[in-house]
Design a protein around this motif. Structure first.
Motif, PDB file in Angstrom:
ATOM      1  N   LEU A  21       5.803   6.227  -8.053  1.00  0.00           N
ATOM      2  CA  LEU A  21       4.832   5.145  -8.263  1.00  0.00           C
ATOM      3  C   LEU A  21       3.425   5.673  -8.520  1.00  0.00           C
ATOM      4  O   LEU A  21       2.451   4.921  -8.435  1.00  0.00           O
ATOM      5  CB  LEU A  21       4.815   4.216  -7.038  1.00  0.00           C
ATOM      6  CG  LEU A  21       6.082   3.396  -6.775  1.00  0.00           C
ATOM      7  CD1 LEU A  21       5.982   2.674  -5.442  1.00  0.00           C
ATOM      8  CD2 LEU A  21       6.319   2.397  -7.888  1.00  0.00           C
ATOM      9  N   GLU A  22       3.305   6.954  -8.804  1.00  0.00           N
ATOM     10  CA  GLU A  22       2.007   7.580  -9.059  1.00  0.00           C
ATOM     11  C   GLU A  22       0.982   7.278  -7.975  1.00  0.00           C
ATOM     12  O   GLU A  22      -0.024   6.619  -8.218  1.00  0.00           O
ATOM     13  CB  GLU A  22       1.457   7.128 -10.410  1.00  0.00           C
ATOM     14  CG  GLU A  22       2.433   7.406 -11.531  1.00  0.00           C
ATOM     15  CD  GLU A  22       1.801   7.220 -12.904  1.00  0.00           C
ATOM     16  OE1 GLU A  22       0.884   6.378 -13.010  1.00  0.00           O
ATOM     17  OE2 GLU A  22       2.198   7.930 -13.832  1.00  0.00           O
ATOM     18  N   PRO A  23       1.220   7.749  -6.769  1.00  0.00           N
ATOM     19  CA  PRO A  23       0.287   7.447  -5.679  1.00  0.00           C
ATOM     20  C   PRO A  23      -1.003   8.243  -5.802  1.00  0.00           C
ATOM     21  O   PRO A  23      -1.061   9.235  -6.537  1.00  0.00           O
ATOM     22  CB  PRO A  23       1.061   7.893  -4.436  1.00  0.00           C
ATOM     23  CG  PRO A  23       1.933   9.005  -4.929  1.00  0.00           C
ATOM     24  CD  PRO A  23       2.299   8.648  -6.343  1.00  0.00           C
ATOM     25  N   PHE A  36       0.819  -1.202   0.000  1.00  0.00           N
ATOM     26  CA  PHE A  36       0.000   0.000   0.000  1.00  0.00           C
ATOM     27  C   PHE A  36       0.858   1.260   0.000  1.00  0.00           C
ATOM     28  O   PHE A  36       0.608   2.224  -0.717  1.00  0.00           O
ATOM     29  CB  PHE A  36      -0.910  -0.030   1.232  1.00  0.00           C
ATOM     30  CG  PHE A  36      -1.582   1.269   1.559  1.00  0.00           C
ATOM     31  CD1 PHE A  36      -2.660   1.719   0.794  1.00  0.00           C
ATOM     32  CD2 PHE A  36      -1.149   2.056   2.628  1.00  0.00           C
ATOM     33  CE1 PHE A  36      -3.288   2.920   1.105  1.00  0.00           C
ATOM     34  CE2 PHE A  36      -1.767   3.252   2.932  1.00  0.00           C
ATOM     35  CZ  PHE A  36      -2.836   3.691   2.169  1.00  0.00           C
ATOM     36  N   ARG A  37       1.908   1.207   0.811  1.00  0.00           N
ATOM     37  CA  ARG A  37       2.783   2.370   0.944  1.00  0.00           C
ATOM     38  C   ARG A  37       3.408   2.730  -0.396  1.00  0.00           C
ATOM     39  O   ARG A  37       3.784   1.863  -1.169  1.00  0.00           O
ATOM     40  CB  ARG A  37       3.903   2.064   1.935  1.00  0.00           C
ATOM     41  CG  ARG A  37       3.439   2.153   3.360  1.00  0.00           C
ATOM     42  CD  ARG A  37       4.504   1.694   4.294  1.00  0.00           C
ATOM     43  NE  ARG A  37       4.166   2.053   5.665  1.00  0.00           N
ATOM     44  CZ  ARG A  37       4.772   1.569   6.724  1.00  0.00           C
ATOM     45  NH1 ARG A  37       5.737   0.710   6.583  1.00  0.00           N
ATOM     46  NH2 ARG A  37       4.417   1.950   7.930  1.00  0.00           N
ATOM     47  N   TRP A  38       3.543   4.006  -0.595  1.00  0.00           N
ATOM     48  CA  TRP A  38       4.197   4.589  -1.764  1.00  0.00           C
ATOM     49  C   TRP A  38       3.397   4.376  -3.038  1.00  0.00           C
ATOM     50  O   TRP A  38       3.239   5.275  -3.829  1.00  0.00           O
ATOM     51  CB  TRP A  38       5.620   4.056  -1.947  1.00  0.00           C
ATOM     52  CG  TRP A  38       6.597   5.170  -2.169  1.00  0.00           C
ATOM     53  CD1 TRP A  38       7.365   5.377  -3.282  1.00  0.00           C
ATOM     54  CD2 TRP A  38       6.886   6.253  -1.289  1.00  0.00           C
ATOM     55  NE1 TRP A  38       8.110   6.517  -3.131  1.00  0.00           N
ATOM     56  CE2 TRP A  38       7.839   7.071  -1.911  1.00  0.00           C
ATOM     57  CE3 TRP A  38       6.411   6.620  -0.024  1.00  0.00           C
ATOM     58  CZ2 TRP A  38       8.332   8.229  -1.326  1.00  0.00           C
ATOM     59  CZ3 TRP A  38       6.911   7.763   0.569  1.00  0.00           C
ATOM     60  CH2 TRP A  38       7.861   8.556  -0.083  1.00  0.00           C
ATOM     61  N   ALA A  56       8.407   4.175   4.857  1.00  0.00           N
ATOM     62  CA  ALA A  56       7.204   4.729   4.239  1.00  0.00           C
ATOM     63  C   ALA A  56       7.147   4.389   2.759  1.00  0.00           C
ATOM     64  O   ALA A  56       6.071   4.366   2.159  1.00  0.00           O
ATOM     65  CB  ALA A  56       7.179   6.243   4.422  1.00  0.00           C
ATOM     66  N   LYS A  57       8.306   4.144   2.168  1.00  0.00           N
ATOM     67  CA  LYS A  57       8.334   3.792   0.754  1.00  0.00           C
ATOM     68  C   LYS A  57       7.901   2.354   0.523  1.00  0.00           C
ATOM     69  O   LYS A  57       7.827   1.912  -0.627  1.00  0.00           O
ATOM     70  CB  LYS A  57       9.743   3.995   0.187  1.00  0.00           C
ATOM     71  CG  LYS A  57      10.069   5.448  -0.105  1.00  0.00           C
ATOM     72  CD  LYS A  57      11.565   5.676  -0.201  1.00  0.00           C
ATOM     73  CE  LYS A  57      12.091   5.420  -1.598  1.00  0.00           C
ATOM     74  NZ  LYS A  57      13.539   5.757  -1.682  1.00  0.00           N
ATOM     75  N   GLY A  58       7.697   1.620   1.587  1.00  0.00           N
ATOM     76  CA  GLY A  58       7.268   0.232   1.427  1.00  0.00           C
ATOM     77  C   GLY A  58       8.374  -0.642   0.875  1.00  0.00           C
ATOM     78  O   GLY A  58       8.114  -1.620   0.191  1.00  0.00           O
ATOM     79  N   LEU A  59       9.602  -0.285   1.178  1.00  0.00           N
ATOM     80  CA  LEU A  59      10.717  -1.105   0.722  1.00  0.00           C
ATOM     81  C   LEU A  59      10.764  -2.390   1.540  1.00  0.00           C
ATOM     82  O   LEU A  59      10.216  -2.457   2.635  1.00  0.00           O
ATOM     83  CB  LEU A  59      12.026  -0.340   0.884  1.00  0.00           C
ATOM     84  CG  LEU A  59      12.113   0.986   0.138  1.00  0.00           C
ATOM     85  CD1 LEU A  59      13.453   1.653   0.394  1.00  0.00           C
ATOM     86  CD2 LEU A  59      11.911   0.768  -1.354  1.00  0.00           C
ATOM     87  N   SER A  60      11.454  -3.385   1.009  1.00  0.00           N
ATOM     88  CA  SER A  60      11.536  -4.642   1.739  1.00  0.00           C
ATOM     89  C   SER A  60      12.337  -4.403   3.021  1.00  0.00           C
ATOM     90  O   SER A  60      13.259  -3.591   3.031  1.00  0.00           O
ATOM     91  CB  SER A  60      12.224  -5.692   0.888  1.00  0.00           C
ATOM     92  OG  SER A  60      13.578  -5.346   0.712  1.00  0.00           O
TER      93      SER A  60
END
Ligand code: SF4
Lengths: 659, 325
Positions: free
Chosen positions: A500-502, A417-419, B228-232
């Motif tokens: 990522l075009e959120p 979901f994030r980013w 926050a970037k949802g990185l691993s």
């Protein structure tokens, strides 16, 4: 004074509730299990060293016929090859080793204070020379130097050994004290003292030194361990007077008499264990000091993989509200965030409801400490202990499916979901960029981890695209953050957020660190991009007048609650809440006529003190009697001409209480 | 490369300081130790050694300054004087024989200890509040143990009682020192226990600071943003948190190395390892002052070199040091 040192050592602004909660528990660090264990062990050794030899009256050097006896009632630690009582030796050894350790540490600390304070305070050439001296001593390996020094000594008594050890052990302390002095010297209260012509010695002793006590203590304890270990090494080498019973001296005799080989472990083990235990104890106490100096070490029970979720049994898919319109993107209901647990918990966000529609700009305004940044962290689920969401829902409506509660997502769902759906831009661009990675890598890693099989070529293309979008020259992709200007860094962060075009972009004071012109450019850029790409914005700032210009709707926060919400236009034309009114007059508009800055007298509320009435009451010019007893709730006003979506939490506009 | 140039200049100054210290110590000690030394050695030493000693400590009525000049000139020729113990072998030869042993043993152990400690520190910091926290008290305890005491116990249990490892030395004495398989495997077997001792005793020195830096770094904005970037989690942990948290570890390599070297000297003595620490011990018990001083200088130089290598690594890790001013 001591608490000031902590505040100075932390980068966090003091007004943040998490800092408040952390500060309150500073002594919890000293009360931690480790510190207590350390102090307890230390106490035992000090008592044993001070009084042991008086109570256990056996002469450690006295020979007897009990040769190489294992531990027994008569000889607690057994006996040596010549029948000496090892327990008596260890007791005297405790005294000698501790004395050597403390004496050496006192001398080394005095030396490092003299050098560190002078270098840090005087500065200039003196500083250069003293720092070089300290660094030289730091790099020269201590033990070989001590060995050479001790080799030439005519006498090798404990005091001499302590002097030699302190000569090699002062440099580390001097180095950190110099750094600390340098940073304290630049603070306001020192500048003030210097300006009033106070004597340097006075300033050093009464203003600077008290602020360094934690570091002095830490380096002092550290030096004790160093000295005890070094003394043991010297004694073991036969380089100190081995006829005085120190722990190292006992080991020397044990080794020279092949204690281990003849099975007499009781001769060899206790002195070494004592050294290890006292070292551990002092290190434990130092952990406590570390946590005191660095509040970030204090917070326990956190690792990001298991961020806390609100435990609730409801299904993941929230039943769609009958009233929810199709254009709602994010809906926050009843959100509460606490710092800390139990009765001392600080309610940083206290029951907030918000709706963000597709493509709109929602402004959230408030002073620092109003809970607006905490709100941003809660929405993105980036809160860290002691902060935690204790109630509420954050529903996200994807275009295709029903709403999802962000707070209930699993770790994997949250990462996805994030980013991709929600990106955030933090206040400080410098701190938000990883200083050791090139921009290209920081822009691209989200593409790798989210990207469903993008080729490296496609990724580079996308990176170039977003960079162009925000007006960054694409050749800056290989730059490191420190090679960029402040404005460029902020643009890089925005590019990163858009990669990522959120659907949602959360901006947490995105331009505060920049000068007004650059600030303007970047805001315009964001707003243009929003029109182009259609994402919605949650814009968090202390600058209400700025929001009036850029936001569609605005929510004003005070003490963890929304106290007024309305469209930007209505709020500008007719702010209802006395606080909004005050805010609007405390900042000049970027464009348009300059207003008189009146500001709002009084300090932001202390969230720890929960009032029974309106939180703004102490600063409110229009407060009434009821304001101290009734908490005003956010609701439509009683003014007949008011638009229904203009809601205010003020008793002035509620029936029965109004004037 | 201004940064490296500055560091290099600093090492040159430090080397000079160590040289001067080495020169001054015997001359400034209270109670004229040199004279006492000479009388102690009279009759025990070869007359040529006494002569060399006299020259070395400047008892031949030269001025301090010209002594200092001679001392520096001799050193540039690699002349550290003659060893008493191994008379008439020059100190430099004695040192060279043992230096490589130490460099390999201490070098490898330090690299292993740094790698293990740093990795454990990364994980312990990342998993704060879990069982990994127990690593702290345990390793703290091990780091407070005197190296030589731990070494002796390990030696007694694993070599003496269980006979798993050789008792002493750097290789089996019947082998010749060359690069043959029997020699190398024997050397390895002999190095395991001293190496283990050094690693166990020094690992906390890397682990605890690394863990604390990880914890501190994890609240930095760029790590929060990475999350926050949802990185691993792996990427956040390694590329963002650990990648930055390791910098202070490398920067304070100096101090940690000083401790390791001190401990390693004692470890070698315990294991009768043919390295420089053991040679130092021989020098101490035989009151072989030229050898002691030579060893002090050599250890200092090697440590300086190691520090310079650490600086190179630092420059490689932190782009901010590469700024051309
Ligand atoms: S409720 Fe009372 S104290 Fe609060 S803002 Fe309104 S008038 Fe002021």
């Amino acid at each position: 004074m001591a608490v000031q040192a902590v505040a100075g050592a932390t980068p966090e602004p003091a007004a943040r509730p998490e800092a408040v909660a952390a500060r309150r528990s500073w002594f919890a660090g000293l009360r931690s299990a480790k510190t207590i264990t350390g102090l307890a062990i230390l106490g035992v050794f000090v008592v044993a060293g001070a009084f042991g030899p008086m109570v256990w009256r056996t002469d450690p050097s006295a020979l007897s016929d009990d040769v190489l006896q294992p531990p027994s009632g008569a000889h607690w630690f057994g006996t040596t090859q010549t029948g000496q009582d090892i327990f008596a030796q260890v007791l005297v050894g405790t005294r000698v080793s501790l004395l050597v350790g403390v004496t050496a540490a006192v001398m080394a600390t005095v030396l490092s204070l003299i050098v560190g304070l002078t270098a840090g305070y005087v500065g200039g050439l003196t500083d250069e020379l003293l720092s070089a001296l300290a660094n030289v001593f730091l790099v020269i390996p201590a033990l070989p130097l001590v060995v050479v020094l001790a080799g030439y000594l005519p006498t090798r008594g404990s005091l001499t050994v302590a002097v030699v050890i302190s000569l090699t052990g002062w440099s580390w302390g001097a180095r950190i004290l110099r750094a600390q002095t340098l940073s304290i010297r630049r603070r306001d209260f020192i500048e003030a003292a210097r300006a009033t012509g106070e004597r340097p010695a006075r300033i050093l002793l009464f203003e600077i030194l008290p602020n360094e006590m934690a570091i002095v203590a830490s380096s002092f304890l550290f030096t004790i361990v160093f000295a005890i270990l070094t003394q043991a090494g010297l004694a073991f080498l036969g380089l100190s007077d081995v006829t005085t019973w120190s722990w190292g001296g006992i080991l020397y005799w044990a080794q020279n008499n092949q204690a281990l080989q003849s099975g007499a472990w009781w001769w060899f083990v206790p002195p070494g264990l004592c050294i290890a235990l006292i070292g551990t104890a002092l290190a434990f106490v130092n952990f406590g000091i570390d946590e005191y100096v660095n509040p970030r070490l204090r917070v326990r029970g956190f690792h990001p993989r298991k961020s806390r979720r609100v435990r609730r049994t409801a299904p993941k898919q929230v039943v769609q509200d009958a009233g929810a319109a199709g254009d709602v993107l994010l809906e926050v209901t009843g959100l509460r965030v606490d710092y800390g647990d139990g009765p001392n918990a600080v309610h940083a966000v206290d029951g907030v409801d918000l709706v963000l529609r597709r493509g709109e700009v929602l402004g959230v305004a408030g002073e620092s400490g109003s809970g607006k940044s905490t709100l941003a962290y809660a929405i993105t689920r980036l809160l860290r202990p002691p902060g935690q969401v204790v109630a509420g829902e954050i529903r996200y409506w994807p275009t295709s499916a029903g709403p999802v509660d962000v707070l209930k997502m699993s770790d994997a769902e949250l990462r996805a979901f994030r980013w991709a759906q929600l990106a955030i831009v933090f206040q400080s661009a410098m701190n938000s960029l990883n200083p050791v990675l090139r921009l290209r890598e920081q822009l691209g890693d989200a593409l790798i981890d989210h990207g469903p099989g993008m080729t490296p070529g496609q990724r580079q293309k996308r990176i170039a695209e977003v960079m162009t979008m925000v007006g960054l020259p694409t050749d800056r992709a290989d730059a490191y953050p420190h090679e960029l200007s402040g404005g460029m860094r902020q643009r890089a962060l925005i590019a990163m957020a858009l990669v990522l075009e959120p659907d949602i972009l959360v901006l947490d004071e995105p331009t505060t660190a920049l000068d007004v012109v650059v600030q303007r450019q970047i805001l315009t850029k964001i707003m243009n991009l929003r029109e182009q790409l259609g994402f919605a914005v949650v814009f968090i700032t202390h600058d209400l007048s700025l929001l009036i210009e850029v936001a569609d709707r605005i929510a004003v926060m005070y003490a963890g609650r929304i106290i007024e919400t309305s469209t930007a236009k209505q709020l500008y034309e007719a702010p209802r809440h006395p606080y909004s009114d005050g805010l609007l007059h405390s900042f000049p508009l970027l464009h348009g006529p300059r207003r008189v800055l009146t500001g709002i007298p009084g300090a932001p509320p202390d969230l720890r003190l929960r009032s029974a009435g309106c939180a703004f009451q102490p600063r409110c010019t229009q407060a009434m009697a009821a304001c101290t007893t009734t908490i005003p709730l956010l609701s439509a006003t009683n003014l007949p001409t008011e638009a229904p979506d203009h809601q205010v939490a003020c008793l002035l506009y509620q029936d029965g209480e109004g004037r | 490369m201004r940064y490296l140039a500055r560091r290099f200049a600093f090492y040159v100054v430090t080397a000079w300081a160590a040289l001067t210290l080495n020169f001054l110590i015997p001359r400034l000690m209270p109670g004229d130790p040199v004279q006492a030394l000479l009388s102690r050695f009279r009759g025990r030493l070869d007359p040529r050694a006494t002569e060399a000693l006299t020259a070395m400590f400047g008892l031949n009525d030269e001025s301090m300054w010209s002594q200092y000049r001679t001392y520096l000139v001799d050193l540039t020729k690699g002349d550290f004087g003659l060893s008493f113990t191994f008379f008439p072998t020059p100190v430099s030869t004695v040192i060279l024989d043992s230096l490589l042993w130490t460099i390999v043993l201490v070098g490898v152990s330090t690299v292993v200890s740094f790698a293990v400690g740093t990795l454990l520190g990364i994980v312990a910091g990342w998993r704060r509040g879990t069982r990994w926290d127990h690593l702290l008290p345990i390793t703290t305890f091990f780091s407070s143990i005197p190296y030589f005491w731990f070494g002796l116990i390990v030696l007694f249990v694993l070599s003496g009682e269980l006979r798993l490892f050789p008792l002493a030395g750097g290789y089996s004495s019947w082998l010749s020192v060359d690069f043959s398989w029997p020699f190398l495997s024997s050397a390895f077997k002999h190095a395991v226990l001293p190496g283990l001792t050094i690693v166990v005793a020094s690992v906390a020195g890397w682990l605890i600071p690394m863990r604390n830096m990880m914890v501190t770094t994890m609240s930095d904005d760029y790590v929060v943003l990475a999350e926050a970037k949802g990185l691993s989690p792996r990427r956040v942990m390694l590329n963002y948190a650990a990648r930055n948290a390791i910098l202070p570890s490398v920067a304070t390599f100096t101090m940690s190395l000083g401790f390791v070297v001190g401990g390693a000297v004692l470890t070698e003595i315990v294991f009768s390892y043919p390295g420089i620490g053991n040679t130092l011990y021989q020098a101490v018990i035989n009151e072989d002052f030229p050898l002691m001083q030579g060893i002090f200088l050599i250890i200092t130089f090697v440590v300086l070199l190691a520090n310079f290598l650490a600086d190179l690594v630092y420059v490689w890790l932190d782009p901010r040091t590469r700024v051309e001013a």
